[in-house]
Scaffold this motif. Structure first.
Motif, short mmCIF file in Angstrom:
data_model
loop_
_atom_site.label_atom_id
_atom_site.label_comp_id
_atom_site.label_asym_id
_atom_site.label_seq_id
_atom_site.Cartn_x
_atom_site.Cartn_y
_atom_site.Cartn_z
N LYS A 64 0.82 -1.22 0.00
CA LYS A 64 0.00 0.00 0.00
C LYS A 64 0.85 1.26 0.00
CE LYS A 64 -3.07 -0.82 3.29
NZ LYS A 64 -4.36 -0.68 4.01
N CYS A 65 0.18 2.38 -0.23
CA CYS A 65 0.82 3.72 -0.18
C CYS A 65 1.99 3.84 -1.14
CB CYS A 65 1.30 4.08 1.22
SG CYS A 65 0.08 3.99 2.51
N VAL A 66 1.89 3.30 -2.34
CA VAL A 66 2.97 3.47 -3.31
C VAL A 66 2.72 4.78 -4.06
CG1 VAL A 66 4.17 2.51 -5.30
CG2 VAL A 66 3.29 0.99 -3.52
N GLY A 67 3.61 5.75 -3.81
CA GLY A 67 3.40 7.09 -4.39
C GLY A 67 2.46 7.92 -3.55
N ALA A 68 2.30 7.52 -2.30
CA ALA A 68 1.45 8.31 -1.40
C ALA A 68 2.14 8.37 -0.04
CB ALA A 68 0.08 7.67 -1.25
N ARG A 69 1.88 9.41 0.71
CA ARG A 69 2.45 9.60 2.04
C ARG A 69 3.96 9.46 1.99
NH1 ARG A 69 -0.58 5.72 5.89
NH2 ARG A 69 0.13 7.21 7.41
N ASP A 70 4.54 9.98 0.93
CA ASP A 70 5.97 9.87 0.73
C ASP A 70 6.53 11.21 0.30
OD1 ASP A 70 8.54 9.36 -0.02
OD2 ASP A 70 8.09 7.48 -1.05
N TYR A 83 0.45 13.43 0.32
CA TYR A 83 -0.94 13.18 0.70
C TYR A 83 -1.31 11.70 0.70
CZ TYR A 83 -1.74 12.69 -4.35
OH TYR A 83 -1.69 12.28 -5.66
N CYS A 84 -2.38 11.39 1.40
CA CYS A 84 -2.94 10.03 1.41
C CYS A 84 -3.94 9.92 0.28
CB CYS A 84 -3.61 9.78 2.76
SG CYS A 84 -4.76 8.40 2.77
N SER A 85 -3.80 8.91 -0.54
CA SER A 85 -4.63 8.77 -1.74
C SER A 85 -6.03 8.22 -1.45
CB SER A 85 -3.88 7.92 -2.76
OG SER A 85 -4.61 7.76 -3.92
N LYS A 86 -6.33 7.98 -0.24
CA LYS A 86 -7.68 7.77 0.29
C LYS A 86 -8.41 6.49 -0.13
CE LYS A 86 -12.01 10.18 0.97
NZ LYS A 86 -12.81 11.34 0.61
N VAL A 87 -8.37 6.12 -1.41
CA VAL A 87 -9.14 4.95 -1.80
C VAL A 87 -8.32 3.66 -1.87
CG1 VAL A 87 -10.88 6.19 -3.13
CG2 VAL A 87 -8.83 5.38 -4.26
N CYS A 88 -6.99 3.75 -1.84
CA CYS A 88 -6.19 2.54 -2.09
C CYS A 88 -6.30 1.52 -0.97
CB CYS A 88 -4.75 2.88 -2.42
SG CYS A 88 -4.26 4.54 -2.09
N CYS A 89 -6.53 1.97 0.27
CA CYS A 89 -6.75 0.99 1.34
C CYS A 89 -7.96 0.13 1.00
CB CYS A 89 -7.00 1.68 2.68
SG CYS A 89 -5.48 2.09 3.54
N MET A 90 -8.99 0.80 0.48
CA MET A 90 -10.23 0.08 0.17
C MET A 90 -10.07 -0.78 -1.09
SD MET A 90 -12.51 0.58 2.45
CE MET A 90 -14.01 0.05 1.67
S1 SF4 Z 1 -5.65 5.19 1.36
FE1 SF4 Z 1 -4.42 3.72 2.50
S2 SF4 Z 1 -3.03 2.86 0.93
FE2 SF4 Z 1 -3.83 4.75 0.11
S3 SF4 Z 1 -2.33 6.32 0.65
FE3 SF4 Z 1 -3.90 6.34 2.25
S4 SF4 Z 1 -3.16 4.97 3.83
FE4 SF4 Z 1 -1.95 4.55 1.98
#
Ligand code: SF4
Ligand SMILES: Cc1cc2nc3c(=O)[nH]c(=O)nc-3n(C[C@H](O)[C@H](O)[C@H](O)COP(=O)(O)OP(=O)(O)OC[C@H]3O[C@@H](n4cnc5c(N)ncnc54)[C@H](O)[C@@H]3O)c2cc1C
Ligand code: SF4
Lengths: 185, 345
Positions: free
Chosen positions: B160-166, B173-180
Motif C-alpha cells: 500500500k501507499c505506493v506514491g502516497a504519504r511519501d 498526501y494520502c490517496s484515500k481509496v487505495c486501502c479500500m
Molecule cells: S488510502 Fe491507504 S493505501 Fe492509500 S495512501 Fe492512504 S493509507 Fe496509503
C-alpha cells in the motif's frame, strides 16, 4: 517496562540539533529496516531507534549495538518516506555515546579510537598493528594461531612496517583535528 | 443586453462528468460532454467490482451512459480533448480538439471533471516495477482482472501507499481509496485462489467510507487475508520468485516473503492538462496539484472553482465512485443556480 513519560525528550532535542532532522515526521513505517544493510547484527531496528530517541531512552540507546553496526550505507535514508536523514541520526548517536564520560567504553569505542589513532599517525591503518592493539585493549583473544599463520602466509595482513607520513598530511590532520570536535579521538 | 450563452461544457465523461450532465440535462439546458477517449465512463468502466458493496462498475457506467444518451439536449463529443479555455464576455470560449483539428465553441458555464492519473510505479526503483513481470499496479489489476486471476498464484503481496504519504517522492498526501481497493482486490484474489497466501503490507488502514471498516475487517476475518504492518524496503528476485523484504513493525523484526504476484497500490495523482485549463479561467490548484474550490465562506456552492466554473470527481482529490457522483450532482446544482442568476440580462 512501564515508566512515566513526558512529551519532551532531551535525547530528541540533542539528536535533532546535531543531525538537523525532525524526528516527529517519522511514521514508524519500517521502510528503513526493510532496506538496512546491517540489520542482522543490530539489536534494535532503525525504526525502533527513532522511537527510542523520541521516548528519551538514553541508556537503551547508548548501549545498543545498532548505532555501531550501522554501516552508513544510506539506503534507509534514500527510501525514508519522511525524508529523515537516518544515517546522520546514527552519526549523532555515536557522537553522543562517544562523548558520554559515564558511558562504559565498549568494544566499538575502543576500535573507533584505535582506528582513528592509526589513521592520524600513519595516514592509513596498519592491519597487523590494529589487530594486535585491539586484542590487547578490548581484552579479546587474538585470532587462533592457525588463522594468524594463514594471514601471514597468504599476505592477508600486511606485516611491513607502517607507512610514514609526509609533511602535507600531518598538516591536514592537524587542521581536521582543530575543526572536527565530535569525531576527534 | 443580449442573453448570455446558456450552454454548459463538461470536461471529461467519467462517472462524475456524466452525473453532472444528467442533472443539468434534466433542466432542458444544452450540455456538451467532451471526452478524450473513445468511450464514456473514465476509469470506472473497467472495474467489474466496486468496494464496498461489490456492485459492478461497468454496469453502473452503462446505466449512466444510457441516461446521458436518452437526453436529446446532451451532446457527447468523443475523442475530443478540451485543449484551451478562456473567459469571453461573461462566458467561456473552449477549443475542442479532435484528431488534431481544433474548433472553438462558446459556453455559459463549465464543469471540470477530468479525473485522475495513476502514479508511475517505475519511480520506486527498489520495487522493480517494469523490470519484474510479477510486479503490477493496482490499476492494472482492475483493468486486466480476468487474466490476472487466472495466473497460478501461490503467494501474493499487496503493497500500500505506493506514491502516497511519501515526501521524498513529493507525494505527501494520502490517496484515500487505495486501502479500500486493495482490500477488494485481495478478496478477489483469495476468492479465485482459496489456497493462496495473500498478504497486505500497510502503514495504516484507512477505511473511512460508509461500511468501509466492516469491509476491511471482513477481508481479514473471513477471507483470511494476512495484514502485516510495515512499508516494504525492497523487492528482489530469488529462487524463481520475488522476495519482498520489509520490517514487521509489530513484531519488530525484518521479514521476507517469497511471492509470485506483487500488486503496488499506486496513488491517484492530479492531471496537469486539466489544471492548466482551470488556471486559465482564474481557478486554483493546491500544493499537491488538485483543483481547489473557492474558500467555503466565499462561495455559493462547494464545487465552485471560479465564477461560472465548477469541478467534480477525482480531479479535486482522490475519492470513490459514490463521492464522485455526489460531487457531479453538486456541481450540476451550482451550474443551474449560476445560470439562473447570471444568465439574465
Ligand atoms: S488510502 Fe491507504 S493505501 Fe492509500 S495512501 Fe492512504 S493509507 Fe496509503
Ligand atoms: C485501482 C483503483 C481501484 C478503484 N476501485 C474503486 C472501487 O472499487 N470503488 C469505488 O467507489 N472507487 C474506486 N476507485 C476510485 C474511482 O476510480 C474514482 O472515484 C473515479 O474514477 C472518479 O471518477 P472521475 O469521473 O472523477 O474520473 P475518471 O474516471 O478519471 O474520468 C475522467 C474522464 O475525463 C477524461 N478527460 C480528462 N481530461 C480531459 C480533457 N482535457 N478533455 C476531455 N476529456 C478529458 C478522461 O479521459 C476520463 O474519461 C478506484 C480507483 C483506483 C485507482
Ligand atoms: S523509513 Fe523513515 S518514516 Fe519510516 S520508520 Fe524509518 S525513519 Fe521512520
Amino acid at each position: 517496562m512501564t515508566m512515566g513519560q513526558t512529551a519532551i525528550s532531551s535525547m530528541q532535542t540533542e539528536v535533532e540539533r546535531k543531525a538537523n532532522v525532525n524526528l516527529d515526521t517519522c511514521m514508524q513505517c519500517g521502510c528503513c529496516t526493510g532496506g538496512c544493510s546491517g540489520i542482522e547484527a543490530m539489536d534494535f531496528s532503525p525504526r525502533q531507534i527513532i522511537q527510542l530517541i523520541k521516548m528519551d531512552e538514553w541508556a537503551v540507546l547508548l548501549n545498543s549495538r545498532t548505532i555501531w553496526m550501522c554501516v552508513s550505507c544510506h539506503i534507509c535514508e534514500d527510501r525514508c518516506p519522511a525524508r529523515i536523514k537516518i544515517s546522520s541520526v546514527m552519526d549523532a548517536l555515536r557522537a553522543i555515546a562517544y562523548s558520554q564520560p559515564t558511558a562504559e567504553p565498549n568494544k566499538q569505542i575502543h576500535f573507533h579510537n584505535l582506528f582513528l589513532g592509526q589513521v592520524k599517525t600513519f595516514g592509513r591503518t596498519h592491519e597487523g598493528l590494529l589487530m594486535m592493539s585491539y586484542s590487547l585493549k578490548a581484552k579479546t583473544p587474538l585470532p587462533p594461531m592457525r588463522l594468524i599463520i594463514d594471514y601471514l602466509r597468504r599476505l592477508r595482513v600486511d606485516m611491513k612496517p607502517p607507512h610514514m607520513l609526509g609533511k602535507a598530511y600531518r598538516f591536514t590532520i592537524k587542521k581536521a583535528q582543530e575543526g572536527g570536535k565530535d569525531h576527534g579521538a | 443586453m443580449e442573453m448570455l450563452n446558456q450552454e454548459v461544457l463538461i470536461i471529461g465523461g467519467g462517472i462524475a462528468g456524466m452525473q453532472a450532465a444528467i442533472d443539468i440535462g434534466a433542466s432542458g439546458r444544452k450540455v456538451v460532454i467532451a471526452e478524450k477517449e473513445k468511450t464514456l465512463g473514465g476509469h470506472v468502466k473497467d472495474y467489474t467490482c466496486l468496494f464496498p458493496d461489490l456492485s459492478n462498475g461497468t454496469a453502473l457506467v452503462a446505466q449512466k451512459v444510457a441516461k446521458v444518451e436518452a437526453f436529446p439536449n446532451i451532446t457527447v463529443q468523443l475523442e475530443t480533448e478540451v485543449s484551451d479555455l478562456e473567459r469571453v464576455n461573461g462566458g467561456f470560449k473552449a477549443s475542442l480538439t479532435k484528431n488534431s483539428a481544433s474548433e472553438t465553441q462558446n459556453f455559459g458555464a463549465v464543469v471540470i471533471a477530468g479525473g485522475y492519473g495513476n502514479f508511475d510505479g517505475t519511480k520506486y526503483g527498489e520495487y522493480g516495477y517494469g523490470r519484474y513481470p510479477g510486479v503490477i499496479t493496482g490499476i492494472e489489476f482492475e483493468q486486466n482482472m480476468g487474466e490476472i486471476l487466472k495466473r497460478p498464484v501461490k503467494t501474493a503481496v499487496f503493497i500500500k501507499c505506493v506514491g502516497a504519504r511519501d515526501r521524498s517522492k513529493g507525494m505527501p498526501y494520502c490517496s484515500k481509496v487505495c486501502c479500500m481497493y486493495t482490500a477488494k482486490q485481495a478478496k478477489e484474489l483469495k476468492n479465485a485462489h482459496p489456497d493462496a497466501s495473500v498478504y497486505v503490507t500497510y502503514m495504516d488502514i484507512r477505511a473511512n467510507f460508509k461500511n468501509g471498516e466492516e469491509f476491511v475487517r471482513g477481508v481479514m476475518e473471513e477471507e483470511r487475508v494476512r495484514y502485516i504492518r510495515g512499508r516494504v524496503g525492497k523487492i528482489f528476485p530469488a529462487n524463481g520468485c520475488l522476495t519482498v523484504r520489509m520490517e514487521d513493525t509489530l513484531k519488530g523484526v525484518p521479514q521476507e516473503i517469497e511471492a509470485d504476484l506483487i500488486v503496488l497500490a499506486t496513488a491517484m495523482v492530479p492531471v496537469n492538462s486539466t489544471n492548466n485549463l482551470v488556471m486559465k479561467v482564474g481557478g486554483k490548484v493546491d500544493d499537491n496539484g488538485f483543483i481547489t474550490s473557492l474558500p467555503l465562506a466565499e462561495s455559493t456552492n462547494p464545487m465552485e472553482v471560479a465564477k461560472g466554473v465548477y469541478y467534480a470527481g477525482a480531479c479535486g482529490f482522490p475519492c470513490d465512485v459514490r463521492e464522485s457522483l455526489n460531487q457531479g450532482s453538486a456541481a450540476a446544482a451550482g451550474v443551474l443556480s449560476y445560470l439562473q442568476v447570471n444568465g439574465r440580462p
